[in-house]
Design an enzyme around this catalytic site. Structure first.
Site, PDB file in Angstrom:
ATOM      1  N   ASP A   1       0.845  -1.203   0.154  1.00 11.50           N
ATOM      2  CA  ASP A   1       0.133  -0.168   0.112  1.00 11.50           C
ATOM      3  C   ASP A   1       0.988   1.297   0.184  1.00 11.50           C
ATOM      4  O   ASP A   1       0.323   2.353   0.008  1.00 11.50           O
ATOM      5  CB  ASP A   1      -0.891   0.041   1.205  1.00 11.50           C
ATOM      6  CG  ASP A   1      -0.483  -0.114   2.460  1.00 11.50           C
ATOM      7  OD1 ASP A   1       1.173   0.239   2.672  1.00 11.50           O
ATOM      8  OD2 ASP A   1      -0.780  -0.215   3.540  1.00 11.50           O
TER       9      ASP A   1
ATOM     10  N   ASP B   1      18.493  -6.789  -1.710  1.00  7.27           N
ATOM     11  CA  ASP B   1      17.988  -5.352  -1.635  1.00  7.27           C
ATOM     12  C   ASP B   1      18.226  -4.672  -0.493  1.00  7.27           C
ATOM     13  O   ASP B   1      17.750  -3.315  -0.422  1.00  7.27           O
ATOM     14  CB  ASP B   1      16.476  -5.548  -2.199  1.00  7.27           C
ATOM     15  CG  ASP B   1      15.548  -6.332  -1.325  1.00  7.27           C
ATOM     16  OD1 ASP B   1      15.901  -7.565  -1.230  1.00  7.27           O
ATOM     17  OD2 ASP B   1      14.766  -5.781  -0.655  1.00  7.27           O
ATOM     18  N   ASN B   2      18.467  -5.293   0.574  1.00  7.83           N
ATOM     19  CA  ASN B   2      18.755  -4.499   1.743  1.00  7.83           C
ATOM     20  C   ASN B   2      20.137  -4.440   2.291  1.00  7.83           C
ATOM     21  O   ASN B   2      20.345  -4.164   3.441  1.00  7.83           O
ATOM     22  CB  ASN B   2      17.857  -5.305   3.155  1.00  7.83           C
ATOM     23  CG  ASN B   2      16.553  -5.261   2.852  1.00  7.83           C
ATOM     24  OD1 ASN B   2      15.737  -4.095   2.263  1.00  7.83           O
ATOM     25  ND2 ASN B   2      15.764  -6.104   3.457  1.00  7.83           N
TER      26      ASN B   2
END
Length: 508
Positions: free
Chosen positions: A140, A267-268
């Protein structure tokens, strides 16, 4: 701290000037081009208010202490009307999540506003939780107050512990409902970093065979963040080695302070060797090498003791992504594998140096690793509190017959501790260690205060009732983690029994 005022209309035709004299925005990452990002406005929080401000982070930017008191500040940093010069965008990247290729990812709830000059160099400013982007997938685009408080506090706590990290400038909040496991309220964290580029950015362009863009990205990172690699015979190999060394030192920092990241996906992982993306993190309470702080990590991939090996796995993924820039065949692969080799020596050496400092050892001896391991095995067997044990060791007496009950009483295996303490005393005496001087040194590297989950939980619960004072109070304590702060001694105590039941997951 006052709640602040709501922002002006998000659709204002004229962007307001920043309430900071001489502020100049640059957009180096945006200059890479449209394949790297999507320009789009953030989505404002309705009726926002301030939750917390880091004066320390503002000072690092060179901003005045009252920057947040202006109406246009709350608007800009809750996703509303941007300041003049901001150019909001979301970047695209890909990555491996829990060891599995996840495909295209990207800034699903983060918006980069641009870059400002600071006394220590350029700094990117990003909003996390500022609405949907093209990379939100099924999300969201929002962040909840709970996770935002955790990230804000831990970003600043890690900085003041001396561990490389992104930072957090502020949290803005709103009554806007957001559904996670339950219905919560929305918040936006303002994050700071010299760069938010991740391993996953490189993986993205490699995976999609966009080698021109891959080279453009690597050249950008070298030019702006690793200029020492420019003149190397193989600049991209040199880049990998430099990232490898930084990552090794970062993991040594994490292990030495008892920090578990919880979700070390590629991706972190920061290309600058910074701690980035605070989600289901946790600091050790009882020492447990198998500690899993992420309730979503059902296989324990990111357990505390596994973090160093996971970091090396992620570096291999980065090496694979850089391969098209180095060449084809075995020779190119071998060059990149050689660039990873320093991790195997740099990490253990860095960790041993940090642990030696935690024990107050001023010299290096061959048996030190055995001494360190012996203590950790005792602590693991008896589930001794990690932070408290090392802090109490600072007051350890090196003389025969010294009263070391404060630390001895932490162990159930008293005989085992006594045997270890005898070896430790002999080691200290061998280098003529002076207790008082050693205590000062040890208290500079063994924090009294870390962001334990129960401390964050208390602040979160109060904030959920509209009282943000505990967030701000706890921040001030964590800004001085090595000081005694006797007025806050309760924050350095053993966790309460209910803390064992706190669960944090990838939604945290």
């Amino acid at each position: 701290m006052p709640q602040g005022q709501p922002p002006g209309p998000a659709g204002s035709a004229q962007a307001p000037d920043a309430p900071i004299d001489g502020l100049r925005w640059t957009h180096r990452f945006a200059g890479l081009g449209e394949r790297f990002h999507t320009r789009l406005p953030s989505t404002p929080l309705p009726d926002p208010h301030w939750v917390a401000i880091s004066d320390s982070a503002a000072a690092a930017l060179g901003w005045p202490a009252d920057w947040w008191r202006h109406q246009q500040s709350l608007a800009a940093f809750s996703g509303g009307t941007p300041w003049r010069g901001m150019q909001p965008l979301a970047s695209v990247y890909s990555g491996h999540q829990f060891g599995v290729w996840a495909g295209q990812l990207g800034d699903g709830r983060a918006i980069l506003l641009g870059e400002v000059d600071t006394p220590s160099g350029p700094m990117e400013i990003q909003l996390k939780g500022s609405g949907l982007t093209p990379y939100s997938r099924m999300g969201d685009g929002r962040a909840v107050l709970r996770s935002s408080i955790r990230e804000f506090l831990c970003s600043e706590a890690m900085f003041h512990l001396g561990i490389p990290t992104t930072r957090a400038l502020a949290i803005s909040g709103s009554a806007l409902p957001v559904r996670r496991e339950t219905v919560e309220t929305a918040a936006v964290v303002t994050r700071l970093s010299p760069s938010f580029i991740r391993f996953g950015h490189f993986e993205h362009f490699c995976h999609h065979d966009q080698h021109a863009e891959l080279r453009q990205l690597a050249d950008f990172v070298i030019r702006h963040h690793y200029p020492e690699c420019l003149d190397a015979p193989q600049p991209y190999v040199a880049l990998l080695e430099a990232v490898t060394r930084r990552t090794a030192r970062l993991l040594a920092d994490w292990q030495a302070v008892g920090f578990a990241h919880g979700v070390m996906n590629t991706d972190n992982m920061s290309i600058l060797g910074l701690t980035i993306d605070y989600g289901p993190f946790g600091f050790l309470d009882a020492f447990d090498p198998g500690f899993i702080c992420n309730h979503s990590d059902t296989q324990g991939r990111y357990a505390y003791a596994r973090q160093p090996n996971v970091a090396l796995w992620n570096l291999h993924a980065l090496a694979q992504a850089l391969l098209p820039l180095v060449g084809e065949g075995e020779e190119a692969s071998d060059l990149l594998l050689e660039a990873l080799e320093p991790y195997r020596t740099e990490f253990p050496a860095a960790l041993e140096a940090r642990m030696r400092a935690k024990l107050g050892l001023a010299t290096e001896q061959p048996a030190d690793r055995e001494l360190i391991d012996g203590l950790l095995k005792l602590m693991a067997a008896d589930r001794v509190d990690f932070t408290i044990a090392f802090r109490r060791l600072a007051d350890f007496g090196s003389a025969a017959g010294a009263d070391n009950a404060a630390v001895r009483d932490l162990f159930l295996d008293r005989a085992g501790f006594d045997a270890w303490a005898g070896r430790y005393q002999a080691r200290l005496q061998a280098e003529d260690s002076l207790d008082a001087e050693r205590a000062v040194r040890m208290k500079r590297v063994n924090p009294k205060f870390v962001l334990r989950n129960h401390l964050a939980e208390v602040a979160i619960r109060q904030a959920g009732q509209g009282d943000f004072s505990e967030v701000q109070r706890l921040l001030k304590v964590l800004e001085r983690p090595y000081d005694e702060q006797p007025e806050h001694s309760a924050d350095a105590g053993f966790p309460p029994d209910w803390a064992q039941h706190i669960e944090v997951s990838c939604s945290s």
